[in-house]
Design an enzyme around this catalytic site. Structure first.
Site, PDB file in Angstrom:
ATOM      1  N   HIS A   1     -38.239  18.470  15.395  1.00 60.88           N
ATOM      2  CA  HIS A   1     -37.145  19.223  16.124  1.00 60.88           C
ATOM      3  C   HIS A   1     -37.445  20.691  16.095  1.00 60.88           C
ATOM      4  CE1 HIS A   1     -34.160  15.901  16.619  1.00 60.88           C
ATOM      5  NE2 HIS A   1     -34.855  15.444  15.128  1.00 60.88           N
TER       6      HIS A   1
ATOM      7  N   ASN B   1     -29.394  12.088  18.297  1.00 56.89           N
ATOM      8  CA  ASN B   1     -30.233  12.192  19.355  1.00 56.89           C
ATOM      9  C   ASN B   1     -29.624  11.839  20.458  1.00 56.89           C
ATOM     10  OD1 ASN B   1     -32.498  13.012  17.794  1.00 56.89           O
ATOM     11  ND2 ASN B   1     -33.091  10.684  17.424  1.00 56.89           N
TER      12      ASN B   1
END
EC number: 1.11.1.6
Length: 492
Positions: free
Chosen positions: A65, A138
């Site tokens: 990320h 997600n």
């Protein structure tokens, strides 16, 4: 006002330049030298300090990320869910809670294009009256593995080759061929949703299973789902290449521009709940993060809406230093025995302590907005002003006392110590159902992407055969169509 009491200050509080200590700087363009030409004197502390700060402007990027964008706004409850949870920020319709959200790509580095095929992170920090609640998930509702032990390996497989620093498909397919449960996530990864149009047009999901607890102590399993009010939109490979070739930050720009123009992104929050006493009714394990829950049996229940109506003030302070941790829950929301979630409870806080320091929760964007009190003292980057003499507990000189106990799942757990997979794997039913739900053109794109991946020269015949077997077990015709394009004979 006590002039010696610490207060955070802005870089623009004074009309002139100063050193970090506040010493006025009369020349911020020329180093202190012997004569006009030098050499430079080591005693020019302003130069040394300026260079030292500059050289440390970059912190370690996130292992995953790393590439992301964030925005601020509010969450508003729209439906009464007090029968599900005693969480204070969900106490009644109309209640609003400030939030900050970070969207991201999962695998690729900080400067990578936002058009690459990759899962997207969708992390929301709720600044509630009872502490922060970090809902970290997600855009895909499932993930590649179901056990936290496998997380470093799956990330290593998706990351660049350590020898060449090039991401290579053969490494991904080699590793995941040992995880048949990963096929379900590949039905998202190789589907159109593998490249969202931008952050505003994508779903969000907790992926993992949490628990909700109401005032009566009733415990329910729960999955959280975000749905964008503007709908889900994706990019084709051709569109991604065209956009990414001219703008590596197209999704960030879209988010910033939309908010600046008053076109505020909005999502509806839904939950799916399951009574733990009923989990044996299903042919999957509800704590398996590689599975979704069927909406016809466990319908989405509306909770509220989230609106992002303010851009961040500083990218470094409110994006790079923004830290999420699924361990941060509030009374009425708790963990489940989901093996991946259990691992994340430790891993996320640990990576932030490595990246930002042990006092990362004192950074304003991470700090709770409610009152907080503990005896966590000192260490790197501790900026909290403290003047108390007692930093231990219990003490008769400290009036702070433990809070009232909030309800958690108190179910009795028994079993022997063991390392093994769950009993109800059921790896292929859901991917087959998802594939068969698509229109023929969408199926064709999925088949083409699989064929291209399996055609990587370093994907061996054995690995191709394993994946054809998995695809065939999900859907016989799917396996046959992919097999015909990669010269592998189906085994089913």
């Amino acid at each position: 006002m006590d002039p010696y009491k610490y207060r955070p200050s802005s870089a623009y509080d004074t009309p002139y330049w100063t050193t970090n200590s506040g010493l006025p700087v009369s020349n911020n363009t020329s180093a202190l030298t012997v004569g006009s030409r030098g050499p430079i004197l080591l005693e020019d502390y302003h130069l040394v300090e300026k260079l030292a700060n500059f050289e440390r402007e970059r912190i370690p990027e996130r292992v995953v990320h790393a590439r992301g964008a964030s925005a601020k706004g509010f969450f508003e409850v729209t439906h009464d869910v007090t029968h599900l949870t005693c969480a204070d920020f969900l106490r009644s319709p109309g209640v609003q809670t400030p939030v900050i959200v970070r969207f991201s790509t999962v695998i690729h580095e900080r400067g990578s294009p936002e058009t690459l095929r990759d899962p997207r992170g969708f992390a929301t920090k709720f600044y509630t009256r009872e502490g922060n609640f970090d809902l970290v998930g997600n855009n895909f509702p499932v993930f590649f593995m179901r056990d936290a032990m496998q997380f470093p390996d799956v990330v290593h497989a998706f990351k660049p080759n350590p020898k060449t620093n090039i991401q290579e498909m053969w490494r991904i397919l080699d590793y995941c061929s040992h995880l048949p449960e990963s096929l379900n996530t590949f039905t998202f990864f190789f589907d159109d949703v593998g490249i969202p149009q931008d952050y505003r047009h994508m779903d969000g999901s907790s992926v993992n299973t949490y628990t909700l607890i109401n005032k009566a102590g009733k415990v329910l399993y729960v999955k959280f789902h975000w749905r964008p009010t503007c709908g889900v939109k994706c990019l084709t490979e051709e569109e991604a290449i065209r956009i990414g070739g001219t703008n590596h930050s197209h999704a960030t720009k879209d988010l910033v521009d939309s908010i600046a123009a008053g076109n505020f992104p909005e999502w509806k929050l839904y939950v799916q709940t399951m009574d733990p006493d009923h989990e044996d009714r299903y042919d999957f394990d509800p704590l398996d993060g590689t599975k979704t829950w069927p909406e016809d049996l466990l319908p989405l229940q509306p909770v509220g809406r989230m609106v992002l109506n303010k851009n961040i003030d500083n990218f470094f302070a409110e994006n790079e230093q923004l830290a999420f941790n699924p361990a941060y829950v509030v009374p009425g929301i708790y963990y489940s025995n989901d093996k991946v979630l259990q691992g994340r409870i430790f891993a996320y806080g640990d990576t932030q302590r490595h990246r930002l320091g042990p006092n990362y929760m004192q950074i304003p964007v991470n700090a709770p907005k409610c009152a907080h009190h503990n005896n966590h003292h000192e260490g790197f980057m501790n900026i909290m002003h403290r003047d108390e003499e007692v930093n231990y507990f219990p003490s008769r000189f400290d009036s702070a006392r433990p809070a009232e106990r909030f309800p958690i799942n108190s179910a009795i757990i028994t079993g022997r110590r063991d390392r093994r997979v769950i009993e109800k794997e059921n790896n292929f039913k859901e991917p087959g159902e998802r594939y068969r739900s698509w229109a023929p053109d969408r199926q064709e794109r999925f088949i083409r992407r699989w064929a291209e991946a399996l055609s990587d020269p370093r994907v061996t015949y054995e690995i191709r055969s394993i994946w054809i077997s998995y695809l065939s077990q999900a859907d016989r015709s799917l396996g046959q169509k992919v097999a015909s394009r990669v010269n592998v004979r189906p085994t089913m």
